[in-house]
Design a protein around this motif. Structure first.
Motif, PDB file in Angstrom:
ATOM      1  N   GLY A 118       0.611  -1.535  -0.063  1.00 46.18           N
ATOM      2  CA  GLY A 118       0.035   0.081   0.105  1.00 46.18           C
ATOM      3  C   GLY A 118       0.730   1.324   0.140  1.00 46.18           C
ATOM      4  N   LYS A 119       1.946   0.948  -0.633  1.00 41.72           N
ATOM      5  CA  LYS A 119       2.961   2.249  -0.740  1.00 41.72           C
ATOM      6  C   LYS A 119       3.615   2.850  -1.661  1.00 41.72           C
ATOM      7  N   SER A 120       3.851   4.137  -2.171  1.00 41.74           N
ATOM      8  CA  SER A 120       3.764   4.688  -3.342  1.00 41.74           C
ATOM      9  C   SER A 120       5.416   4.441  -3.652  1.00 41.74           C
ATOM     10  N   ILE A 131       8.258   4.016  -0.227  1.00 38.28           N
ATOM     11  CA  ILE A 131       9.426   3.078  -0.294  1.00 38.28           C
ATOM     12  C   ILE A 131      10.757   4.091  -0.137  1.00 38.28           C
ATOM     13  N   LYS A 132      11.054   4.959  -1.070  1.00 33.09           N
ATOM     14  CA  LYS A 132      12.473   5.192  -1.708  1.00 33.09           C
ATOM     15  C   LYS A 132      12.283   6.373   0.071  1.00 33.09           C
ATOM     16  N   SER A 175      15.751   5.549   3.119  1.00 31.24           N
ATOM     17  CA  SER A 175      16.631   6.618   3.338  1.00 31.24           C
ATOM     18  C   SER A 175      16.279   6.519   4.706  1.00 31.24           C
ATOM     19  N   LYS A 176      14.997   6.806   5.427  1.00 30.77           N
ATOM     20  CA  LYS A 176      15.155   6.964   6.995  1.00 30.77           C
ATOM     21  C   LYS A 176      16.238   5.156   7.777  1.00 30.77           C
ATOM     22  N   ILE A 177      15.837   4.478   7.314  1.00 30.00           N
ATOM     23  CA  ILE A 177      16.874   3.136   7.118  1.00 30.00           C
ATOM     24  C   ILE A 177      18.278   3.310   7.715  1.00 30.00           C
ATOM     25  N   ARG A 223      19.554  -2.118   4.853  1.00 27.65           N
ATOM     26  CA  ARG A 223      19.564  -1.552   3.678  1.00 27.65           C
ATOM     27  C   ARG A 223      18.975  -2.022   3.296  1.00 27.65           C
ATOM     28  N   PRO A 224      18.385  -1.362   2.260  1.00 27.48           N
ATOM     29  CA  PRO A 224      16.869  -2.410   1.166  1.00 27.48           C
ATOM     30  C   PRO A 224      17.582  -4.014   0.210  1.00 27.48           C
TER      31      PRO A 224
END
Length: 147
Positions: A87-89, A93-94, A98-100, A107-108
């Protein structure tokens, strides 16, 4: 002919054309979450899949390592996956990653270009999980979840 009728008669075909174009684009971007046919994992909930892809979980329910494989930013399959499953655009997601990354908490997922590359890596690695178009599903992968 009244002015409102003239406007409607000119814009009707445009609206129909736009709707068809949008629906065709969505049909091409349908995705399913998959693992290797050799994986012991047989089913996951939507929340479990999303948690793995958002870095909130790194293990499958059986305790084995979960290695999420993403598609490149901007890919239609990626946008569809995150929209339908999380449910995210793309922007959300970006911002999430970025926050993580900034806080050093993770890491993504590794990114690959296209569903075929994702499928190939999943077939080779029983710990990998990804998303591909349903048309690519065969005996080498198991569908865990469809939107």
């Amino acid at each position: 002919m009244p002015r409102s009728c003239q406007c409607a008669s000119r814009t009707g075909p445009i609206v129909v054309g736009l709707m068809l174009a949008l629906s065709a684009g969505l049909a091409e971007a349908d995705v399913v979450a998959v693992v290797s046919a050799r994986s012991p994992v047989t089913a996951l909930s939507k929340n479990q899949v999303v948690d793995i892809f958002l870095g909130k979980a790194n293990r499958f329910p059986d305790g084995s390592l979960a290695v999420p494989i993403d598609q490149v930013e901007g890919a239609a399959a990626r946008n569809e996956f995150y929209l339908k499953f999380a449910g995210k655009s793309p922007a959300q997601i970006k911002a999430h990653w970025s926050k993580i990354i900034f806080t050093g908490r993770g890491r993504p997922p590794r990114e690959l270009s296209g569903s075929s590359a994702v499928k190939q890596l999943i077939v080779e690695n029983p710990n990998a999980i990804g998303y591909i178009e349903p048309s690519l599903v065969d005996g080498n992968v198991k569908v865990l979840l469809s939107p």
